[in-house]
Scaffold this motif. Structure first.
Motif, PDB file in Angstrom:
ATOM      1  N   PHE A 172       1.005  -1.299   0.506  1.00  0.00           N
ATOM      2  CA  PHE A 172       0.222   0.171  -0.283  1.00  0.00           C
ATOM      3  C   PHE A 172       0.797   1.183   0.445  1.00  0.00           C
ATOM      4  O   PHE A 172       0.713   2.388  -0.805  1.00  0.00           O
ATOM      5  CB  PHE A 172      -0.770  -0.128   1.153  1.00  0.00           C
ATOM      6  CG  PHE A 172      -1.902   1.472   0.911  1.00  0.00           C
ATOM      7  CD1 PHE A 172      -2.633   1.535   0.326  1.00  0.00           C
ATOM      8  CD2 PHE A 172      -1.308   1.864   2.667  1.00  0.00           C
ATOM      9  CE1 PHE A 172      -3.327   2.538   0.591  1.00  0.00           C
ATOM     10  CE2 PHE A 172      -1.848   3.059   2.109  1.00  0.00           C
ATOM     11  CZ  PHE A 172      -3.099   2.860   1.472  1.00  0.00           C
ATOM     12  N   ARG A 173       1.803   1.195   0.695  1.00  0.00           N
ATOM     13  CA  ARG A 173       2.870   2.103   0.998  1.00  0.00           C
ATOM     14  C   ARG A 173       3.462   2.646  -0.987  1.00  0.00           C
ATOM     15  O   ARG A 173       3.352   3.617  -1.048  1.00  0.00           O
ATOM     16  CB  ARG A 173       4.050   2.356   1.727  1.00  0.00           C
ATOM     17  CG  ARG A 173       2.998   2.119   3.378  1.00  0.00           C
ATOM     18  CD  ARG A 173       4.125   2.891   4.345  1.00  0.00           C
ATOM     19  NE  ARG A 173       5.599   1.293   4.578  1.00  0.00           N
ATOM     20  CZ  ARG A 173       5.521   0.733   5.353  1.00  0.00           C
ATOM     21  NH1 ARG A 173       4.735   0.329   6.574  1.00  0.00           N
ATOM     22  NH2 ARG A 173       6.729   0.069   5.777  1.00  0.00           N
ATOM     23  N   GLN A 174       3.901   1.399  -1.125  1.00  0.00           N
ATOM     24  CA  GLN A 174       4.450   1.279  -2.544  1.00  0.00           C
ATOM     25  C   GLN A 174       3.128   2.233  -3.576  1.00  0.00           C
ATOM     26  O   GLN A 174       3.499   3.184  -4.482  1.00  0.00           O
ATOM     27  CB  GLN A 174       5.251  -0.169  -3.286  1.00  0.00           C
ATOM     28  CG  GLN A 174       6.323  -0.323  -2.380  1.00  0.00           C
ATOM     29  CD  GLN A 174       6.396  -1.598  -2.790  1.00  0.00           C
ATOM     30  OE1 GLN A 174       5.309  -2.162  -3.603  1.00  0.00           O
ATOM     31  NE2 GLN A 174       7.705  -2.129  -2.749  1.00  0.00           N
ATOM     32  N   LEU A 175       1.507   1.674  -3.525  1.00  0.00           N
ATOM     33  CA  LEU A 175       0.983   1.799  -4.330  1.00  0.00           C
ATOM     34  C   LEU A 175       0.944   3.695  -4.632  1.00  0.00           C
ATOM     35  O   LEU A 175       1.071   4.320  -5.252  1.00  0.00           O
ATOM     36  CB  LEU A 175       0.180   1.698  -4.016  1.00  0.00           C
ATOM     37  CG  LEU A 175      -1.472   1.901  -4.680  1.00  0.00           C
ATOM     38  CD1 LEU A 175      -1.312   1.424  -5.769  1.00  0.00           C
ATOM     39  CD2 LEU A 175      -2.224   1.989  -4.198  1.00  0.00           C
ATOM     40  N   ILE A 176       0.830   4.643  -2.864  1.00  0.00           N
ATOM     41  CA  ILE A 176       0.663   5.373  -2.782  1.00  0.00           C
ATOM     42  C   ILE A 176       1.746   6.453  -3.010  1.00  0.00           C
ATOM     43  O   ILE A 176       1.538   7.848  -3.339  1.00  0.00           O
ATOM     44  CB  ILE A 176      -0.344   6.133  -2.134  1.00  0.00           C
ATOM     45  CG1 ILE A 176       0.552   6.263  -0.144  1.00  0.00           C
ATOM     46  CG2 ILE A 176      -1.444   5.625  -1.428  1.00  0.00           C
ATOM     47  CD1 ILE A 176      -0.078   6.770   0.875  1.00  0.00           C
ATOM     48  N   THR A 177       3.032   5.906  -2.944  1.00  0.00           N
ATOM     49  CA  THR A 177       4.249   6.804  -2.918  1.00  0.00           C
ATOM     50  C   THR A 177       4.142   7.071  -4.573  1.00  0.00           C
ATOM     51  O   THR A 177       4.687   8.159  -4.798  1.00  0.00           O
ATOM     52  CB  THR A 177       5.663   5.652  -2.535  1.00  0.00           C
ATOM     53  OG1 THR A 177       5.275   5.517  -1.777  1.00  0.00           O
ATOM     54  CG2 THR A 177       6.839   6.852  -3.061  1.00  0.00           C
TER      55      THR A 177
END
Lengths: 290, 525
Positions: A172-177
């Motif tokens: 998820f963190r990768q996605l929103i980054t």
């Protein structure tokens, strides 16, 4: 693209204030919201998402007043509420079609878009099963997919990592980054490490007010020199807690290692200053305002 | 015991602290007012052809208690048959399941809280009955026992049974609300028919759970004795007759026997026994032992939980561009899908069967009985129309949707309307063949009225129960030919364009209320 909030107040009744004269400017990138329960994070997010009206104050997105013209932001909004639900009788595909209709997204590309989002959150295999049979983490992933349906320019995530396992949180963190390059992302979480890892800027709130806003290292800087660590006998910990705000404790060689805030820099035998983290700064700042 | 008390208290407060309950009380007060009609009214509530009692305190007290027992037995069930379901929906059940409270004590708590809610409503009708005596009493002396005793021996035991049956229905039929309604109404209807049947021999009333046969046989005996008649039937309920001459008789109530009082205790014990038996089958909020197929499906999904989001994530650049389409069609499609999928799929056989039967039944039967009954079977679908967002916590999305008021609410109304019209098609077809445009117009207006009643009460009260009770009363009164309840314009005197215009005006009023209230809600979450 910028979201300008000026003098925003939300008063529920004579005794309850959600936001008090809150002003902030949010530019492209990820803004992490931190604050204790009741700080006004969800109230702020609901007002930006146009599902709650402020008592007073203004909100402008690219110069357009979204309080009087809510549909302007709704077209470009992706919103994942903290406590959302789903229709259990619909499958993930049908539910996303429904949400797409709410957002006014249609046309030939919609099916492909839903397919790709379902693939992205790894729900393709279960896409035709009723959502009522999904686990909490799977529902949360449906929630993430729905927020991205309309290629949003403003994304609001209220506690998005609740229910996700550690691996999913990383994804998820990768996605929103990846998403953050050309849109505004507002993210609230109680997990300070999540915010610390991904937020470009952090806003700390308390009692409906903005305590501070800045880059994580700027906020951490405010705590440097005030965070200490000391090894105490287990029996001394309780008395120590009455004098200092303890951030963390841990066992170490039959003694207790105590991480604490020492704002006066008072002399304590064996205590040594340590580098502050965002969590330390957050606790220090919210303690000062309490 | 502390567990039970806490369950009763929490459940009772949860249900009574709502606008829906206040509105229900207001409706109850109005209905209780109707229980004692003026002598010039075109209806009676307990009658035998050609005779009417004087309005002494016995008549007013007993008639009010009798009607409360009858009416509240029907719609009271609708009001209270969601106490366990609420614990499932709110997940409070999971906390309760981990407590030391036994199944029986939990269910008993639910039964007693149901009972407390029903007794609160009965308490209102009791007060209204005394007021009605003061209004219509015509100088007869006030005897408190004539009000207290019938409530004590008819209403309270009957409500105890209704409260128990609601719990039992929830244990065995779970979320299948409409199936619960059907079975309960069938049971209740059969019971009432047995009491109302000419020449029934239940004069002692002990086998009658409502005890009403005691009143009907006493009234019958009084008329027969006073006028040397041989009348067989005394009817209760809202009964509409053409005005005709009548003789008055004086009825002074009934003599209570210890056998009858004992039989009330037996009925209450029977109700308690049902709750006890059902506790052996209570799921205790553990649904893992459900249908094997469902379990397999869940297992399969849980196994796949091992995988998480794809490492590649979501690449915005590779996605097709967003095309904006603000039409209502996708909403209508999904709302229809949700309406159709709600409830037990086998009940669609009943819906289709009833719908098709309107092709062959006499036209009056089809329009006055079959269509209202068929539409009433959809009560849980329509009551869910605008309340499902909040009950499923989807309202965060819907209120933040693009133009929710102009697109979503109309789509929900249209979907509900299409369901009503779809089910009425056989009857509409017959009216088309008969070239009866006004009757078709009345069905269309009736469909809109019912759907908008569901929408407006759902939006205003935030729950389903208000509409379910309203719609039950409306259906009951329409089937009993109460002119004011003729929302379908089926009564001969209502076959006029003026009446249709009245229906259409009500539709517009309800639509306006719905849109204004929803507009406020979407901005004040």
């Amino acid at each position: 693209m910028a979201l300008e909030i000026k003098g925003l107040t939300k008063q529920y009744n004579a005794a309850k204030i959600g936001l008090s004269n809150y002003s902030i400017t949010i530019d492209k990138g990820i803004l992490g919201l931190l604050g204790p329960n009741g700080a006004g994070k969800s109230t702020l997010m609901k007002i930006i998402a146009t599902i709650s009206q402020p008592t007073s104050g203004t909100l402008f997105l690219d110069g357009v007043d979204i309080v009087s013209n809510p549909n302007f932001i709704r077209k470009v909004l992706g919103y994942l509420p903290q406590d959302f639900g789903v229709y259990p009788n619909l499958n993930a595909y049908e539910f996303l079609e429904y949400i797409a209709a709410m957002k006014g997204v249609g046309g030939k590309g919609l099916r492909r878009r839903i397919d790709m989002l379902l693939e992205g959150v790894n729900l393709t295999a279960d896409a035709k099963k009723p959502i009522g049979t999904y686990s909490g983490g799977m529902k949360q992933r449906v929630g993430i997919a729905q927020a991205l349906l309309n290629d949003p320019k403003v994304l609001i995530f209220d506690e998005p990592t609740v229910g996700l396992d550690p691996e999913e949180r990383v994804r998820f963190r990768q996605l929103i980054t990846e998403m953050a390059n050309d849109c505004i992302i507002i993210l609230s979480s109680h997990i300070v490490s999540d915010i610390e890892t991904i937020a470009d800027e952090v806003a700390i709130m308390q009692g409906g007010k903005l305590v501070t806003k800045g880059y994580p290292n700027q906020i951490i800087e405010q705590a440097n020199g005030q965070i200490f660590e000391v090894l105490l006998e287990n029996t001394d910990v309780a008395a120590f807690k009455t004098r200092y705000q303890v951030i963390d404790t841990g066992r170490h060689d039959a003694r207790t290692r105590v991480r604490f805030i020492n704002p006066d820099n008072s002399a304590i035998p064996e205590a040594k200053p340590i580098d502050a983290s965002l969590e330390d700064a957050y606790l220090l700042l919210t303690q000062n305002k309490a | 015991m502390p567990y039970i008390y806490s369950i009763i208290k929490a459940d009772y407060l949860q249900r009574t602290r709502s606008y829906a309950f206040l509105i229900t009380l207001a409706v109850t007060v109005y209905v209780a007012y109707l229980f004692v009609p003026p002598t010039s009214a075109s209806y009676t509530t307990l009658s035998t052809v050609g005779f009417k009692s004087v309005y002494n305190s016995a008549w007013v007290g007993y008639i009010s208690a009798t009607m409360t027992a009858v009416m509240l037995s029907f719609y009271g069930f609708l009001l209270v048959n969601n106490s366990i379901r609420r614990d499932i929906d709110t997940e409070v059940g999971l906390i309760i399941a981990a407590m030391p409270v036994s199944n029986f004590k939990y269910l008993l708590g639910k039964q007693l809280s149901n009972y407390a809610v029903l007794c609160t409503i009965a308490g209102c009708t009791f007060v209204v009955s005394i007021l009605m005596f003061l209004v219509r009493g015509a100088g007869y002396p006030f005897v408190l026992a004539h009000f207290v005793l019938p409530y004590l021996f008819f209403v309270l035991p009957a409500m105890f049974l209704v409260a128990s049956l609601a719990v039992v229905a929830e244990v065995f039929l779970g979320k299948r609300s409409i199936l619960q309604f059907i079975l309960y109404f069938f049971l209740c209807g059969a019971c009432m028919a047995a009491i109302n049947k000419p020449g029934n021999h239940l004069s002692s009333g002990i086998f009658d759970p409502f005890g009403l046969s005691l009143v009907t046989s006493s009234v019958k005996n009084q008329v027969n004795a006073q006028y040397h008649q041989h009348i067989e039937q005394v009817s209760f309920g809202f009964i509409f007759n053409k005005r005709q001459p009548f003789k008055t008789f004086v009825w002074n109530g009934i003599s209570w026997t210890s056998l009858f009082v004992f039989s009330r205790l037996l009925w209450m014990s029977f109700a308690l026994g049902l709750v006890y038996l059902s506790s052996f089958f209570f799921h205790r909020f553990d649904f893992s032992n459900g249908v094997r197929k469902k379990k397999k499906q869940k297992d399969l999904i849980q196994k796949k939980e091992g995988f998480s989001m794809m490492p590649s994530g979501i690449s915005r650049a590779s996605m097709p561009p967003v095309n904006f389409d603000y039409s209502m069609f996708p909403f209508i499609k999904t709302e229809l899908l949700l309406l159709v999928r709600q409830g037990n799929k086998w009940l669609w056989l009943l819906n289709i069967g009833l719908s098709l039967s309107m092709l062959f039944a006499p036209l009056t039967v089809a329009s006055s009985y079959l269509l209202p009954a068929l539409w009433f079977l959809q009560v849980t679908r329509w009551s869910d129309l605008v309340t499902k967002e909040k009950s499923n916590r989807v309202h965060y999305f819907t209120y933040a949707a693009y133009k929710p008021l102009q697109r979503m609410l109309p789509a929900q109304i249209i979907a509900g309307f299409l369901l009503a019209i779809g089910l009425s098609l056989p009857l509409i077809l017959r009216y088309v063949i008969a070239l009866n445009g006004l009757a078709i117009l009345n069905i269309v207006a009736g469909a809109l009225l019912v759907v908008l009643l569901a929408v407006s009460t759902g939006i205003l009260s935030g729950g389903k129960k208000l509409f379910e009770v309203f719609f039950f009363l409306l259906t009951y009164m329409l089937i009993n030919k109460l002119p004011a309840a003729d929302y379908l314009g089926v009564m001969p005197q209502h076959h006029t364009l003026v009446y249709t215009s009245v229906l259409v005006s009500i539709v517009f009023l309800l639509a306006m209320i719905s849109f204004v209230a929803r507009s406020y809600q979407t901005k004040h979450l």
